[in-house]
Design a protein around this motif. Sequence first.
Motif, PDB file in Angstrom:
ATOM      1  N   UNK A  81      -0.655  62.337 -42.361  1.00  0.00           N
ATOM      2  CA  UNK A  81      -1.871  63.042 -41.966  1.00  0.00           C
ATOM      3  C   UNK A  81      -2.333  62.563 -40.597  1.00  0.00           C
ATOM      4  N   UNK A  82      -2.440  63.480 -39.637  1.00  0.00           N
ATOM      5  CA  UNK A  82      -2.944  63.181 -38.303  1.00  0.00           C
ATOM      6  C   UNK A  82      -4.086  64.153 -38.033  1.00  0.00           C
ATOM      7  N   UNK A  83      -5.287  63.625 -37.833  1.00  0.00           N
ATOM      8  CA  UNK A  83      -6.484  64.440 -37.610  1.00  0.00           C
ATOM      9  C   UNK A  83      -6.693  65.443 -38.743  1.00  0.00           C
ATOM     10  N   UNK A  84      -6.404  65.035 -39.967  1.00  0.00           N
ATOM     11  CA  UNK A  84      -6.622  65.880 -41.132  1.00  0.00           C
ATOM     12  C   UNK A  84      -5.552  66.916 -41.382  1.00  0.00           C
ATOM     13  N   UNK A  85      -4.522  66.950 -40.562  1.00  0.00           N
ATOM     14  CA  UNK A  85      -3.431  67.916 -40.747  1.00  0.00           C
ATOM     15  C   UNK A  85      -2.122  67.173 -40.979  1.00  0.00           C
ATOM     16  N   UNK A  86      -1.255  67.709 -41.828  1.00  0.00           N
ATOM     17  CA  UNK A  86       0.044  67.056 -42.038  1.00  0.00           C
ATOM     18  C   UNK A  86       0.944  67.246 -40.816  1.00  0.00           C
TER      19      UNK A  86
END
Length: 109
Positions: A81-86
């Motif tokens: 997860x990076x900034x809430x996105x996979x």
Amino acid sequence: MSLLTDALPGLLSATGAAGVVALASAARRRLLSRRPRTTQRPGTAAALEGPRALRRYTLLRTAGPDQYETTRPTGTVITHQVDGRPQRFELTDVPLGDGTFAAEPLDYL
């Protein structure tokens, strides 16, 4: 004619022995090629203490110094997860200056 019949058993036994040696050599090469290799190629990072050693990876092209620890082998694709996105990363065997290894992003926009 007797010269040919006298030499035939020796010729056949020599041909048979050469065939047995060739088959044994081919079988040995095939078995050795299937054996997992524990050493790395020259020029890569030092050999690990086993096939399941824990490694720390730095996830490249992220906003912060994100790190990921795993025992998975090089070439594995992970999702983090990076900034809430996979985002998908591929684990590499490239050592970085801080003692971690690089994890290359695959979905970088």
